[in-house]
Design an enzyme around this catalytic site. Sequence first.
Site, PDB file in Angstrom:
ATOM      1  N   THR A   1       0.816  -1.215   0.000  1.00 56.76           N
ATOM      2  CA  THR A   1       0.000   0.000   0.000  1.00 56.76           C
ATOM      3  C   THR A   1       0.849   1.263   0.000  1.00 56.76           C
ATOM      4  O   THR A   1       2.040   1.244   0.304  1.00 56.76           O
ATOM      5  CB  THR A   1      -0.935   0.031   1.229  1.00 56.76           C
ATOM      6  OG1 THR A   1      -0.141   0.082   2.420  1.00 56.76           O
ATOM      7  CG2 THR A   1      -1.833  -1.196   1.266  1.00 56.76           C
ATOM      8  N   ASP A   2       0.176   2.360  -0.339  1.00 56.33           N
ATOM      9  CA  ASP A   2       0.826   3.671  -0.278  1.00 56.33           C
ATOM     10  C   ASP A   2       0.476   4.329   1.059  1.00 56.33           C
ATOM     11  O   ASP A   2      -0.113   3.692   1.941  1.00 56.33           O
ATOM     12  CB  ASP A   2       0.416   4.531  -1.478  1.00 56.33           C
ATOM     13  CG  ASP A   2      -1.096   4.760  -1.560  1.00 56.33           C
ATOM     14  OD1 ASP A   2      -1.807   4.597  -0.537  1.00 56.33           O
ATOM     15  OD2 ASP A   2      -1.576   5.110  -2.652  1.00 56.33           O
ATOM     16  N   GLN A   3       0.789   5.608   1.211  1.00 56.19           N
ATOM     17  CA  GLN A   3       0.551   6.296   2.477  1.00 56.19           C
ATOM     18  C   GLN A   3      -0.928   6.398   2.842  1.00 56.19           C
ATOM     19  O   GLN A   3      -1.273   6.596   3.994  1.00 56.19           O
ATOM     20  CB  GLN A   3       1.142   7.704   2.437  1.00 56.19           C
ATOM     21  CG  GLN A   3       2.648   7.706   2.575  1.00 56.19           C
ATOM     22  CD  GLN A   3       3.184   9.128   2.602  1.00 56.19           C
ATOM     23  OE1 GLN A   3       2.741   9.975   1.836  1.00 56.19           O
ATOM     24  NE2 GLN A   3       4.135   9.374   3.482  1.00 56.19           N
ATOM     25  N   MET A   4      -1.805   6.229   1.847  1.00 54.16           N
ATOM     26  CA  MET A   4      -3.249   6.314   2.113  1.00 54.16           C
ATOM     27  C   MET A   4      -3.858   4.950   2.424  1.00 54.16           C
ATOM     28  O   MET A   4      -5.060   4.827   2.598  1.00 54.16           O
ATOM     29  CB  MET A   4      -3.955   6.936   0.908  1.00 54.16           C
ATOM     30  CG  MET A   4      -3.498   8.368   0.635  1.00 54.16           C
ATOM     31  SD  MET A   4      -4.303   9.091  -0.823  1.00 54.16           S
ATOM     32  CE  MET A   4      -3.569   8.126  -2.130  1.00 54.16           C
TER      33      MET A   4
ATOM     34  N   ILE B   1      -3.921   2.455   0.367  1.00 54.68           N
ATOM     35  CA  ILE B   1      -4.485   1.918  -0.870  1.00 54.68           C
ATOM     36  C   ILE B   1      -3.400   1.127  -1.586  1.00 54.68           C
ATOM     37  O   ILE B   1      -2.244   1.554  -1.660  1.00 54.68           O
ATOM     38  CB  ILE B   1      -4.992   3.060  -1.772  1.00 54.68           C
ATOM     39  CG1 ILE B   1      -6.104   3.828  -1.038  1.00 54.68           C
ATOM     40  CG2 ILE B   1      -5.477   2.531  -3.118  1.00 54.68           C
ATOM     41  CD1 ILE B   1      -6.480   5.140  -1.696  1.00 54.68           C
TER      42      ILE B   1
END
Length: 150
Positions: free
Chosen positions: A15-18, A20
Amino acid sequence: MQYTLYHHRAQYYETDQMGIVHHSNYIRWFEEARVDLMEQIGFGYKKMEEHGIGSPVLSVSCRYRSMTHFFDDVIILPKVEIYTGVKLSLSYKVLDATTRELRAEGESSHCFLNRDGRPVSLKKTLPHIHLLFSSVAGKELEGLELENSQ
């Protein structure tokens, strides 16, 4: 033949920082599902390499339909769309395992090469394997079809 569905749980590192899933991971999931399907068909990558055959990716594409988040369970549905003996094309659908919402879909194409990097026809060199791929090309695989899938 009955096939099992390929399940994957989105991991934190995907995932990324969000929170997602990063777009690049869907391509990896396609590969995981393709490797699993080929194993179930009876000609997995280990067996293929034992026969001196490789199967590089010629192209791959992905269309993102909705977000997958950390710890979501997804089902990846691979389908052999086209098989010629020398080339193989697959489609993929990534569905939420609970809601069956379409998360992503895509395609990949491959060829078969010998150890010298030359194209090889499975029809000529491994006719029994050719029959395995021919039997599933263009067909919904039993056990992989889902109700309410998009």
